[in-house]
Design a protein around this motif. Structure first.
Motif, PDB file in Angstrom:
ATOM      1  N   THR A  57      -2.565   4.889  -2.603  1.00 46.15           N
ATOM      2  CA  THR A  57      -3.877   4.312  -2.281  1.00 46.15           C
ATOM      3  C   THR A  57      -3.709   3.235  -1.217  1.00 46.15           C
ATOM      4  O   THR A  57      -2.606   2.752  -0.969  1.00 46.15           O
ATOM      5  N   ARG A  58      -4.840   2.831  -0.608  1.00 44.20           N
ATOM      6  CA  ARG A  58      -4.818   1.771   0.407  1.00 44.20           C
ATOM      7  C   ARG A  58      -5.607   0.535  -0.014  1.00 44.20           C
ATOM      8  O   ARG A  58      -5.338  -0.568   0.454  1.00 44.20           O
ATOM      9  N   HIS A  59      -6.594   0.710  -0.874  1.00 44.16           N
ATOM     10  CA  HIS A  59      -7.544  -0.363  -1.138  1.00 44.16           C
ATOM     11  C   HIS A  59      -7.634  -0.783  -2.606  1.00 44.16           C
ATOM     12  O   HIS A  59      -8.055  -1.909  -2.884  1.00 44.16           O
ATOM     13  N   LEU A  60      -7.320   0.080  -3.520  1.00 43.17           N
ATOM     14  CA  LEU A  60      -7.523  -0.197  -4.938  1.00 43.17           C
ATOM     15  C   LEU A  60      -6.723  -1.423  -5.376  1.00 43.17           C
ATOM     16  O   LEU A  60      -5.532  -1.536  -5.098  1.00 43.17           O
ATOM     17  N   GLY A  61      -7.395  -2.354  -6.069  1.00 40.01           N
ATOM     18  CA  GLY A  61      -6.725  -3.527  -6.611  1.00 40.01           C
ATOM     19  C   GLY A  61      -6.147  -3.251  -7.984  1.00 40.01           C
ATOM     20  O   GLY A  61      -6.565  -2.304  -8.678  1.00 40.01           O
ATOM     21  N   HIS A  80       3.916  -7.991  -2.755  1.00 42.70           N
ATOM     22  CA  HIS A  80       4.507  -7.399  -1.549  1.00 42.70           C
ATOM     23  C   HIS A  80       4.351  -5.876  -1.561  1.00 42.70           C
ATOM     24  O   HIS A  80       3.903  -5.279  -0.574  1.00 42.70           O
ATOM     25  N   LEU A  81       4.736  -5.242  -2.658  1.00 49.49           N
ATOM     26  CA  LEU A  81       4.771  -3.780  -2.710  1.00 49.49           C
ATOM     27  C   LEU A  81       3.383  -3.153  -2.645  1.00 49.49           C
ATOM     28  O   LEU A  81       3.243  -2.010  -2.206  1.00 49.49           O
ATOM     29  N   THR A  82       2.369  -3.883  -3.089  1.00 54.18           N
ATOM     30  CA  THR A  82       1.000  -3.359  -3.037  1.00 54.18           C
ATOM     31  C   THR A  82       0.269  -3.766  -1.767  1.00 54.18           C
ATOM     32  O   THR A  82      -0.894  -3.386  -1.569  1.00 54.18           O
ATOM     33  N   GLY A  83       0.906  -4.554  -0.909  1.00 51.86           N
ATOM     34  CA  GLY A  83       0.225  -5.041   0.280  1.00 51.86           C
ATOM     35  C   GLY A  83      -0.856  -6.053  -0.033  1.00 51.86           C
ATOM     36  O   GLY A  83      -1.900  -6.088   0.620  1.00 51.86           O
ATOM     37  N   TYR A 138     -24.268  -0.823  -4.405  1.00 55.48           N
ATOM     38  CA  TYR A 138     -22.836  -0.498  -4.433  1.00 55.48           C
ATOM     39  C   TYR A 138     -22.384  -0.173  -3.022  1.00 55.48           C
ATOM     40  O   TYR A 138     -23.106   0.465  -2.248  1.00 55.48           O
ATOM     41  N   LYS A 139     -21.180  -0.600  -2.683  1.00 52.97           N
ATOM     42  CA  LYS A 139     -20.651  -0.416  -1.339  1.00 52.97           C
ATOM     43  C   LYS A 139     -20.501   1.066  -0.990  1.00 52.97           C
ATOM     44  O   LYS A 139     -20.360   1.921  -1.877  1.00 52.97           O
ATOM     45  N   THR A 140     -20.523   1.363   0.297  1.00 55.45           N
ATOM     46  CA  THR A 140     -20.307   2.729   0.785  1.00 55.45           C
ATOM     47  C   THR A 140     -18.948   2.875   1.463  1.00 55.45           C
ATOM     48  O   THR A 140     -18.568   3.983   1.846  1.00 55.45           O
ATOM     49  N   SER A 141     -18.220   1.776   1.598  1.00 54.60           N
ATOM     50  CA  SER A 141     -16.853   1.820   2.126  1.00 54.60           C
ATOM     51  C   SER A 141     -16.152   0.527   1.721  1.00 54.60           C
ATOM     52  O   SER A 141     -16.797  -0.459   1.352  1.00 54.60           O
ATOM     53  N   TYR A 142     -14.836   0.565   1.766  1.00 54.14           N
ATOM     54  CA  TYR A 142     -14.050  -0.630   1.455  1.00 54.14           C
ATOM     55  C   TYR A 142     -14.004  -1.574   2.650  1.00 54.14           C
ATOM     56  O   TYR A 142     -13.942  -1.140   3.800  1.00 54.14           O
ATOM     57  N   ALA A 143     -13.981  -2.859   2.371  1.00 52.59           N
ATOM     58  CA  ALA A 143     -13.619  -3.851   3.385  1.00 52.59           C
ATOM     59  C   ALA A 143     -12.103  -3.835   3.531  1.00 52.59           C
ATOM     60  O   ALA A 143     -11.371  -3.439   2.621  1.00 52.59           O
ATOM     61  N   GLU A 144     -11.620  -4.256   4.677  1.00 49.37           N
ATOM     62  CA  GLU A 144     -10.181  -4.362   4.876  1.00 49.37           C
ATOM     63  C   GLU A 144      -9.671  -5.643   4.230  1.00 49.37           C
ATOM     64  O   GLU A 144     -10.420  -6.560   3.944  1.00 49.37           O
ATOM     65  N   GLY A 145      -8.353  -5.691   4.024  1.00 46.57           N
ATOM     66  CA  GLY A 145      -7.746  -6.924   3.547  1.00 46.57           C
ATOM     67  C   GLY A 145      -7.170  -6.819   2.151  1.00 46.57           C
ATOM     68  O   GLY A 145      -7.162  -5.764   1.518  1.00 46.57           O
ATOM     69  N   THR A 146      -6.694  -7.946   1.663  1.00 46.59           N
ATOM     70  CA  THR A 146      -6.075  -8.034   0.351  1.00 46.59           C
ATOM     71  C   THR A 146      -7.133  -7.931  -0.753  1.00 46.59           C
ATOM     72  O   THR A 146      -8.340  -7.941  -0.494  1.00 46.59           O
TER      73      THR A 146
END
Length: 453
Positions: free
Chosen positions: A96-100, A124-127, A421-429
């Motif tokens: 995944t890229r965004h999931l917390g 670190h490993l999860t970005g 509800y959002k339609t896309s993820y924001a970038e970032g941590t």
């Protein structure tokens, strides 16, 4: 326009998490808990649904209050066996890229130096997508497993936690400067020793003199969750927590708890919006009301009442097996989850019984499910958000993965149509997605340890 609702999947690396007995449903796959592909598939599913995160519960003991032993917990798979959720997270992050990822770790039994290292490694490993659900424990079985005769007293555990937080803040925020890592190949200089320092902590519980073993991670300090609703728990949350996890109660009660914690946070110099509340919820969703009720009736056939009582007995600190069905249960004040006793007393009355408790546990837990069409459930979530101030919901597992797939395929499109509800993820941590900044703000108590020995 309604406020944007945030969603976490609420899960645990065990067969029976909250809704006891549903692991026996023929469509349930939670018994694949030892298969890493179960978790990577789940992570990809949640990211497809734009979930903010997966919130992992965890315990370090067994539920042995009911009947005076672990037999009923073992028979019913009631949060046992339970694998370490922190070891699952890197695999889920890799697909995944965004999931917390919010992970429960019990500070009472974790050496702070080693724990700080593990969380920095995960960050670190999860970005930069790691969060920590701060707990102090509530099981005597966990205390015995750690070589103790019994638990530390409830409020004393929070006193220990206050010192623990100061120590890990020093490690995460104060040991390395942001520009300490140079990685100059030509000079053979990896890190500048002048910008790395040992922290020194000497307190009632801990004494540490050491530099943090990890370079600064994207968030430094993980996103901080906390779930205590007792008076002492609220004091702790108001000082430290960024996200608070509340169990389902009446709207007026939830609104009052949120207002109280935010007022206490303001008294500590923090802004109200620096604390985001998440409400625990169980959803059974259909395309129509009839389909939802049919699904609910089907799920109820697999509920384990004994399993529900085993779980409730442990979290209340009361051996419910000692009471007849209609015998009033005397609660007292033990060392378990004190807010749970207050919630039960409000729901079932001051002289509550096993029968009254079982009447509440229609889906194998004390959390009454919300059942209805996607349209109805969307309106319910929006109503709770607007009327109580909750930022989002921790959705507990029902039948896995069917329950989450219903949220993704049926509910989320309706929430999006309503602008909730959002339609896309924001970038970032993880923290950037939740709060708009990667590091804890200057008003947070962790910030005072930055750049200090």
């Amino acid at each position: 326009m309604p406020r944007q609702i945030r969603l976490n999947a609420f899960d645990m690396a065990c067969p029976g998490h909250i809704q006891q007995g549903l692991w026996t449903h023929p469509d349930d796959q939670s018994t694949r808990m030892n298969d890493i592909r179960y978790w990577t598939e789940h992570a990809q599913r949640l990211e497809r649904g734009l979930f903010d995160g997966i919130f992992f519960a965890d315990i370090l003991g067994v539920y042995d209050v009911f009947g005076g032993g672990p037999g009923d917990a073992l028979r019913g798979g009631v949060q046992v066996p339970a694998n370490d959720p922190s070891l699952i997270i890197p695999a889920m992050a890799a697909v995944t890229r965004h999931l917390g990822f919010g992970v429960t770790c019990n500070l009472t039994y974790e050496q702070p130096f080693l724990f700080a290292r593990r969380m920095s490694t995960l960050d670190h490993l999860t970005g930069g997508r790691i969060g920590w659900n701060i707990v102090t424990g509530y099981l005597d079985s966990a205390a015995r497993a750690m070589g103790m005769k019994g638990q530390i007293a409830h409020d004393d555990r929070y006193d220990l936690a206050d010192e623990y937080m100061q120590l890990v803040y020093k490690l995460w925020e104060g040991s390395w400067d942001d520009d300490a890592v140079v990685m100059d190949r030509a000079r053979g200089l990896f890190a500048d020793p002048a910008k790395v320092r040992a922290i020194r902590h000497h307190g009632p519980q801990y004494s540490v003199e050491a530099m943090h073993l990890c370079a600064p991670s994207p968030q430094r300090t993980p996103v901080l969750y906390q779930a205590g609703s007792s008076d002492r728990g609220r004091r702790f949350a108001a000082e430290h927590a960024e996200c608070i996890f509340l169990n389902g109660q009446k709207k007026d009660d939830v609104r009052a708890i949120i207002a109280d914690i935010r007022a206490r946070a303001a008294a500590n110099g923090r802004s109200a919006e620096s604390v985001q509340p998440f409400l625990g919820a169980t959803l059974v969703i259909g395309r129509t009301e009839a389909e939802a009720q049919e699904k609910f009736a089907e799920y109820r056939r697999y509920v384990s009442s004994d399993g529900a009582l085993v779980h409730a007995a442990a979290s209340l600190g009361i051996d419910l097996a000692r009471f007849d069905l209609d015998e009033p249960i005397e609660t007292g004040r033990g060392e378990a989850i004190q807010s749970n006793i207050d919630i039960v007393a409000k729901a079932a009355g001051p002289r509550w019984t096993r029968r009254k408790l079982l009447e509440q546990m229609v889906l194998g837990s004390r959390q009454a499910p919300w059942v209805g069409s996607a349209e109805r459930i969307a309106d319910t979530l929006i109503g709770w958000s607007e009327e109580t101030g909750v930022a989002g919901f921790n959705l507990s597992r029902t039948v896995s993965p069917a329950g989450i797939e219903d949220v993704i395929d049926l509910l989320i499109p309706v929430l999006q149509e309503k602008g909730a509800y959002k339609t896309s993820y924001a970038e970032g941590t993880y923290r950037e997605k939740l709060f708009g900044h990667a590091r804890l703000p200057a008003e947070h108590p962790a910030a005072r340890h930055r750049g200090t020995a």
